[in-house]
Design a protein around this motif. Structure first.
Motif, short mmCIF file in Angstrom:
data_model
loop_
_atom_site.label_atom_id
_atom_site.label_comp_id
_atom_site.label_asym_id
_atom_site.label_seq_id
_atom_site.Cartn_x
_atom_site.Cartn_y
_atom_site.Cartn_z
N LEU A 9 0.80 -0.50 0.35
CA LEU A 9 0.22 -0.07 0.34
C LEU A 9 0.75 0.89 -0.59
CD1 LEU A 9 -2.93 1.67 0.35
CD2 LEU A 9 -2.88 0.43 2.66
N VAL A 10 2.17 1.68 0.95
CA VAL A 10 2.92 2.26 0.47
C VAL A 10 3.63 2.87 -0.37
CG1 VAL A 10 5.14 3.36 2.10
CG2 VAL A 10 2.89 2.63 2.95
N GLU A 11 3.82 1.52 -0.99
CA GLU A 11 4.55 1.73 -2.34
C GLU A 11 3.70 2.11 -3.64
OE1 GLU A 11 6.34 -1.91 -3.49
OE2 GLU A 11 7.75 -1.83 -1.38
N LYS A 12 2.05 1.64 -3.41
CA LYS A 12 1.16 2.05 -5.35
C LYS A 12 1.58 3.17 -4.34
CE LYS A 12 -3.62 1.11 -5.48
NZ LYS A 12 -3.78 2.75 -5.65
N LEU A 13 0.72 4.10 -3.34
CA LEU A 13 0.30 5.50 -3.12
C LEU A 13 1.52 6.11 -3.40
CD1 LEU A 13 -1.21 5.36 0.45
CD2 LEU A 13 -2.28 5.91 -1.26
N SER A 14 2.92 5.94 -2.67
CA SER A 14 4.01 6.68 -3.33
C SER A 14 3.96 6.72 -4.56
CB SER A 14 5.05 6.11 -3.16
OG SER A 14 6.20 6.57 -3.35
N LEU A 15 3.90 5.59 -5.37
CA LEU A 15 4.12 6.17 -6.99
C LEU A 15 2.84 6.73 -7.31
CD1 LEU A 15 4.82 2.08 -8.18
CD2 LEU A 15 6.14 4.32 -8.09
N PHE A 17 0.53 9.30 -5.72
CA PHE A 17 0.82 10.63 -5.47
C PHE A 17 1.74 10.72 -5.51
CE2 PHE A 17 -2.90 8.60 -2.97
CZ PHE A 17 -4.03 9.89 -3.83
N PHE A 18 3.36 10.78 -5.34
CA PHE A 18 4.42 11.18 -5.05
C PHE A 18 5.12 11.16 -6.50
CE2 PHE A 18 3.22 10.37 -1.52
CZ PHE A 18 3.37 11.88 -0.54
N HIS A 19 4.81 9.87 -7.38
CA HIS A 19 5.66 9.67 -8.33
C HIS A 19 7.08 9.25 -8.66
CE1 HIS A 19 1.29 10.73 -10.40
NE2 HIS A 19 1.92 12.47 -9.70
N LYS A 20 7.16 8.60 -7.25
CA LYS A 20 8.09 8.57 -6.99
C LYS A 20 8.75 7.17 -6.11
CE LYS A 20 9.27 13.12 -6.32
NZ LYS A 20 9.97 14.37 -5.17
N PRO A 21 9.08 5.93 -6.47
CA PRO A 21 9.17 5.11 -5.39
C PRO A 21 9.43 5.39 -4.26
CG PRO A 21 11.63 5.07 -6.69
CD PRO A 21 10.48 5.97 -7.06
N PHE A 22 9.36 4.20 -3.42
CA PHE A 22 8.86 3.89 -1.53
C PHE A 22 9.97 2.56 -2.28
CE2 PHE A 22 8.20 2.18 2.60
CZ PHE A 22 8.60 3.20 2.86
N HIS A 44 16.07 5.64 7.14
CA HIS A 44 14.10 6.17 6.32
C HIS A 44 13.12 5.26 5.76
CE1 HIS A 44 17.45 9.07 4.61
NE2 HIS A 44 17.95 7.76 4.74
N ASN A 45 12.83 4.41 7.23
CA ASN A 45 12.14 3.43 6.85
C ASN A 45 10.68 3.76 7.51
OD1 ASN A 45 13.01 1.56 6.55
ND2 ASN A 45 13.54 0.36 8.03
N ILE A 46 9.21 3.87 7.59
CA ILE A 46 8.00 4.05 8.22
C ILE A 46 7.43 3.35 9.05
CG2 ILE A 46 5.90 5.10 7.71
CD1 ILE A 46 6.90 6.27 5.17
#
Length: 153
Positions: A9-15, A17-22, A44-46
């Protein structure tokens, strides 16, 4: 929700909304009490508070993840990633992320979360109000040096 689902989910939201990979880890931290999540500067973890998902639902969780991703991407890029920075405030508005998370229903907001203790001097009658209890064998009245008595309130 399992941690691998959170990571996806975090990787998907990053791509989206931010157009950058997590490229780091997203995980649940059950020790978090007063916050929905946190971004760790060194690794750099969440970390996400699982209680927000359980009590407030997936929409609140997505808001928390977007907020933490704002910290993440700005820190990686060397921009202002703290709450007071303009870069951070601007990015929050762009991705429609909340600045603060809601209060959990299980944690009611109270004006005073401590018990008051009342003591009375047996000599002069002066009443003392304290947040912490005191040792009656050790302390005396500050006005007349009389013996203190705990009052029931």
């Amino acid at each position: 929700m399992e941690e691998f689902q959170l990571q996806a989910l975090v990787e998907k939201l990053s791509l989206d909304f931010f157009h950058k990979p997590f490229t780091h880890k997203a995980l649940f931290n059950n020790r978090l009490r007063t916050t929905g999540g946190r971004y760790l500067l060194k690794s750099h973890n969440i970390e996400i508070n699982r209680k927000y998902l359980e009590q407030l639902g997936e929409e609140e969780l997505i808001g928390i993840i977007k907020h933490e991703l704002c910290h993440y991407h700005l820190h990686i890029e060397g921009k202002g990633y703290q709450h007071r920075d303009q870069d951070f405030k601007k990015l929050l508005k762009e991705v429609d992320a909340p600045r603060f998370c809601h209060v959990l229903p299980e944690r009611p907001v109270t004006k005073r979360s401590y018990k008051l203790h009342f003591y009375k001097c047996s000599n002069c009658g002066l009443v003392f109000k304290r947040k912490r209890s005191i040792n009656l064998l050790r302390y005396v009245c500050g006005k007349c040096r009389g013996k203190l008595i705990k009052m029931d309130c």
